[in-house]
Write an enzyme that holds these catalytic residues in place. Structure first.
Site, mmCIF file in Angstrom:
data_model
loop_
_atom_site.group_PDB
_atom_site.id
_atom_site.type_symbol
_atom_site.label_atom_id
_atom_site.label_comp_id
_atom_site.label_asym_id
_atom_site.label_seq_id
_atom_site.Cartn_x
_atom_site.Cartn_y
_atom_site.Cartn_z
ATOM 1 N N GLU A 49 0.866 -1.174 0.000
ATOM 2 C CA GLU A 49 0.000 0.000 0.000
ATOM 3 C C GLU A 49 0.903 1.225 0.000
ATOM 4 O O GLU A 49 1.694 1.422 0.928
ATOM 5 C CB GLU A 49 -0.912 0.024 1.225
ATOM 6 N N ASP A 60 -6.538 9.177 9.241
ATOM 7 C CA ASP A 60 -5.204 8.820 9.709
ATOM 8 C C ASP A 60 -4.882 9.459 11.045
ATOM 9 O O ASP A 60 -5.175 10.636 11.289
ATOM 10 C CB ASP A 60 -4.152 9.242 8.678
ATOM 11 N N TYR A 175 -11.071 -4.391 2.746
ATOM 12 C CA TYR A 175 -10.198 -3.946 3.834
ATOM 13 C C TYR A 175 -11.088 -3.692 5.051
ATOM 14 O O TYR A 175 -11.866 -2.751 5.066
ATOM 15 C CB TYR A 175 -9.485 -2.668 3.398
#
Length: 262
Positions: A49, A60, A175
């Site tokens: 990734e 994040d 994911y």
């Protein structure tokens, strides 16, 4: 069949789980990120990734945010990120590369221009955190028409009503974000994740990979045991950010990969 599909098919024949490593393009500089990326396959990484630095990364935590800031301060752009992928492909034509980031840089470049450049650079898939299924026409469907997998995030809040929409038009793998919140925070527990992985797998034939909160070889092993593989990002990026030599970063990555494959 994409490189991602080929990788999971190979791993299945070997009775192994996938180990996915995240690194930020341009962190701490272009050369360092390229050196680390080039070493990931030999360290046991099955899928890379590659993070695209962005000024406002809402999913994040501080570790990845700081990595993005370092990269942006060094002049990293989406174009230079694709250049890193192009350079990587000069010596590696088999390891899948998934770009992970946000839609704004792609929108600014132009979707058609971006998809042509990504395909040329050897990108295999996209994870675009801030594009929900309701916006598939923006990028997801054009990306799949261009031969790229579009990988969706499922979360603990993806309930029975939402999950089918999340899985719609998803390809490559799913994911699973193991916790609510941002990357690099609490440590994930396999016992807490297994029921959610089982629930998702009951609704799709795609591999389910678990990320967020996987920080140690032991956690990578435990998560891989209950899913089709695991992702480690912040724990790797933290070592890059504190100035560890690429060889030392890759040694740590190998310990994670070995555990996931065990």
């Amino acid at each position: 069949m994409t490189r991602i599909d080929d990788t999971f098919a190979r791993l299945k024949t070997q009775n192994q789980k996938a180990f996915v490593a995240y690194v930020m393009a341009g962190d701490t500089d272009y050369e360092t990120s390229l050196e680390v990326m080039q070493g990931l396959p030999d360290a046991g990484v099955d899928i890379i990734e590659l993070g695209v630095p962005f000024t406002d990364p809402m999913a994040d935590g501080s570790t990845i945010q700081l990595a993005g800031q370092r990269a942006l301060a060094g002049g990293q752009t989406l174009t230079k990120t694709l250049q890193i992928a192009t350079k990587f492909r000069e010596t590696n034509q088999t390891t899948p590369i998934v770009l992970m980031g946000y839609y704004n840089p792609i929108y600014s470049m132009g979707v058609d221009t971006f998809l042509a450049a990504a395909s040329e650079a050897g990108i295999d898939g996209l994870i675009i955190v801030d594009l929900p299924p309701e916006e598939d026409v923006e990028l997801c469907l054009p990306a799949q028409d261009a031969g790229l997998n579009f990988i969706r995030l499922a979360t603990p809040t993806s309930d029975a009503a939402r999950l089918p929409k999340v899985l719609q038009n998803t390809s490559g793998f799913v994911y699973y974000v193991s916790m609510t919140g941002v990357t690099g925070t609490a440590a994930v527990q396999a016992a807490d994740v297994k029921p959610e992985v089982d629930r998702i797998k009951a609704s799709t034939d795609l591999p389910v990979i678990v990320g967020f909160g996987v920080k140690t070889p032991e956690a990578a092993r435990d998560i891989a045991a209950i899913a089709d593989g695991t992702v480690v990002g912040s724990a790797i990026v933290e070592r890059i950010g504190r100035g560890d030599a690429p060889a030392d970063v890759l040694s740590f990555v190998k310990s994670l990969a070995d555990a996931a494959h065990s």
